[in-house]
Scaffold this motif. Structure first.
Motif, PDB file in Angstrom:
ATOM      1  N   THR A  21       0.829  -1.208   0.000  1.00 23.86           N
ATOM      2  CA  THR A  21       0.000   0.000   0.000  1.00 23.86           C
ATOM      3  C   THR A  21       0.863   1.257   0.000  1.00 23.86           C
ATOM      4  N   VAL A  22       1.948   1.237   0.749  1.00 18.86           N
ATOM      5  CA  VAL A  22       2.822   2.418   0.806  1.00 18.86           C
ATOM      6  C   VAL A  22       3.574   2.594  -0.509  1.00 18.86           C
ATOM      7  N   ALA A  23       4.228   1.536  -0.995  1.00 18.00           N
ATOM      8  CA  ALA A  23       5.008   1.645  -2.232  1.00 18.00           C
ATOM      9  C   ALA A  23       4.120   1.978  -3.428  1.00 18.00           C
ATOM     10  N   ALA A  24       2.943   1.371  -3.491  1.00 19.67           N
ATOM     11  CA  ALA A  24       2.029   1.657  -4.602  1.00 19.67           C
ATOM     12  C   ALA A  24       1.568   3.115  -4.560  1.00 19.67           C
ATOM     13  N   SER A  25       1.360   3.645  -3.362  1.00 21.46           N
ATOM     14  CA  SER A  25       0.952   5.045  -3.234  1.00 21.46           C
ATOM     15  C   SER A  25       2.082   6.004  -3.601  1.00 21.46           C
ATOM     16  N   PHE A  27       4.391   5.352  -5.837  1.00 21.30           N
ATOM     17  CA  PHE A  27       4.821   5.129  -7.216  1.00 21.30           C
ATOM     18  C   PHE A  27       4.396   6.237  -8.189  1.00 21.30           C
ATOM     19  N   PRO A  28       3.108   6.633  -8.265  1.00 17.59           N
ATOM     20  CA  PRO A  28       2.728   7.640  -9.271  1.00 17.59           C
ATOM     21  C   PRO A  28       3.505   8.955  -9.169  1.00 17.59           C
ATOM     22  N   PRO A  29       3.658   9.539  -7.972  1.00 15.84           N
ATOM     23  CA  PRO A  29       4.450  10.770  -7.933  1.00 15.84           C
ATOM     24  C   PRO A  29       5.927  10.545  -8.275  1.00 15.84           C
ATOM     25  N   ALA A  30       6.458   9.378  -7.901  1.00 15.48           N
ATOM     26  CA  ALA A  30       7.849   9.078  -8.246  1.00 15.48           C
ATOM     27  C   ALA A  30       8.015   8.957  -9.753  1.00 15.48           C
ATOM     28  N   ALA A  31       7.036   8.355 -10.432  1.00 12.47           N
ATOM     29  CA  ALA A  31       7.090   8.249 -11.894  1.00 12.47           C
ATOM     30  C   ALA A  31       7.001   9.625 -12.544  1.00 12.47           C
ATOM     31  N   ALA A 102      -4.408  -6.811 -11.890  1.00 15.16           N
ATOM     32  CA  ALA A 102      -4.901  -6.463 -13.226  1.00 15.16           C
ATOM     33  C   ALA A 102      -4.754  -4.986 -13.576  1.00 15.16           C
ATOM     34  N   LEU A 103      -4.763  -4.122 -12.574  1.00 13.45           N
ATOM     35  CA  LEU A 103      -4.774  -2.687 -12.865  1.00 13.45           C
ATOM     36  C   LEU A 103      -3.536  -1.942 -12.373  1.00 13.45           C
ATOM     37  N   VAL A 104      -3.032  -2.283 -11.205  1.00 13.12           N
ATOM     38  CA  VAL A 104      -1.919  -1.520 -10.633  1.00 13.12           C
ATOM     39  C   VAL A 104      -0.568  -2.004 -11.166  1.00 13.12           C
ATOM     40  N   LEU A 105      -0.263  -3.274 -10.977  1.00 15.32           N
ATOM     41  CA  LEU A 105       1.062  -3.783 -11.360  1.00 15.32           C
ATOM     42  C   LEU A 105       1.358  -3.653 -12.858  1.00 15.32           C
ATOM     43  N   PRO A 106       0.409  -3.981 -13.749  1.00 17.83           N
ATOM     44  CA  PRO A 106       0.719  -3.804 -15.186  1.00 17.83           C
ATOM     45  C   PRO A 106       0.985  -2.349 -15.571  1.00 17.83           C
ATOM     46  N   ARG A 107       0.239  -1.416 -14.985  1.00 20.33           N
ATOM     47  CA  ARG A 107       0.465  -0.006 -15.295  1.00 20.33           C
ATOM     48  C   ARG A 107       1.807   0.463 -14.739  1.00 20.33           C
ATOM     49  N   THR A 126      -0.305   8.429 -14.874  1.00 17.00           N
ATOM     50  CA  THR A 126       0.023   8.359 -13.441  1.00 17.00           C
ATOM     51  C   THR A 126      -1.190   8.709 -12.586  1.00 17.00           C
ATOM     52  N   ALA A 127      -2.042   9.591 -13.091  1.00 19.00           N
ATOM     53  CA  ALA A 127      -3.267   9.918 -12.351  1.00 19.00           C
ATOM     54  C   ALA A 127      -4.206   8.720 -12.304  1.00 19.00           C
ATOM     55  N   GLN A 128      -4.316   8.017 -13.423  1.00 20.15           N
ATOM     56  CA  GLN A 128      -5.165   6.820 -13.454  1.00 20.15           C
ATOM     57  C   GLN A 128      -4.597   5.743 -12.532  1.00 20.15           C
ATOM     58  N   LEU A 129      -3.286   5.571 -12.558  1.00 23.54           N
ATOM     59  CA  LEU A 129      -2.652   4.610 -11.660  1.00 23.54           C
ATOM     60  C   LEU A 129      -2.890   4.997 -10.206  1.00 23.54           C
ATOM     61  N   ALA A 130      -2.806   6.273  -9.899  1.00 24.75           N
ATOM     62  CA  ALA A 130      -3.068   6.732  -8.534  1.00 24.75           C
ATOM     63  C   ALA A 130      -4.507   6.408  -8.122  1.00 24.75           C
ATOM     64  N   MET A 131      -5.439   6.538  -9.050  1.00 25.80           N
ATOM     65  CA  MET A 131      -6.835   6.207  -8.758  1.00 25.80           C
ATOM     66  C   MET A 131      -6.986   4.717  -8.454  1.00 25.80           C
ATOM     67  N   PHE A 132      -6.414   3.866  -9.297  1.00 21.93           N
ATOM     68  CA  PHE A 132      -6.501   2.424  -9.058  1.00 21.93           C
ATOM     69  C   PHE A 132      -5.823   2.035  -7.749  1.00 21.93           C
ATOM     70  N   THR A 133      -4.706   2.682  -7.457  1.00 19.77           N
ATOM     71  CA  THR A 133      -4.006   2.432  -6.193  1.00 19.77           C
ATOM     72  C   THR A 133      -4.881   2.851  -5.017  1.00 19.77           C
ATOM     73  N   GLY A 134      -5.558   3.972  -5.149  1.00 24.22           N
ATOM     74  CA  GLY A 134      -6.462   4.419  -4.092  1.00 24.22           C
ATOM     75  C   GLY A 134      -7.602   3.447  -3.866  1.00 24.22           C
TER      76      GLY A 134
END
Length: 157
Positions: A21-25, A27-31, A102-107, A126-134
């Protein structure tokens, strides 16, 4: 035996799901920082940070399989496998796992490739990935609350 299983289940949840949960959260700003839209140099460690966060997500997602396995063993030992709160938790856990795989890791993989190849990263991605992560994080938070509150429990919680 029930206390041991419950302890292992909770520890597995903390150790395995927490880092995801922490690393996935993160990730989008780091990218976004690793591939700035203005073309500036992100620095030598930017791609490594994105790769590391993705690796943490993958490895700990694999370890996360222990959480439902130990949870089912605990539920069996406690005799609560048919309780609505546990069934709801199992369903939400399956949805969370599906969201992650299906949504977070592939993106994340796509963005890691873009950053590594020094391509521009579309901030909509990255915004879409952040949404899926949320969504993934919200599902786990809901499961955690269900595990604590356990509607219909006789423990008084």
């Amino acid at each position: 035996m029930t206390k041991l299983l419950l302890s292992l289940h909770v520890l597995a949840a903390i150790v395995a799901v927490g880092p995801v949960t922490v690393a996935a959260s993160m990730f989008p700003p780091a990218a976004r920082r690793a591939a700035p839209a203005d073309g500036t140099d992100p620095g030598p460690h930017a791609a490594g940070t994105v790769q590391l966060l993705h690796r943490i997500c993958r490895v700990y997602a694999g370890l996360g399989v222990l959480v439902p396995v130990l949870g089912m063993a605990t539920g069996l030992a406690m005799g609560v496998l048919g309780d609505a709160w546990l069934i709801a938790s199992v369903v939400l856990t399956a949805v969370a796992a599906g969201t992650l795989t299906a949504l977070v890791l592939p993106r994340q993989e796509e963005l890691v490739a873009q950053v590594t190849e020094r391509q521009l990263v579309d901030h909509r991605d990255t915004a879409q990935l952040a949404m899926f992560t949320g969504v993934f994080n919200l599902l786990w938070a809901t499961v955690t609350v269900l595990m604590i509150v356990r509607p219909g429990s006789t423990t008084g919680a």
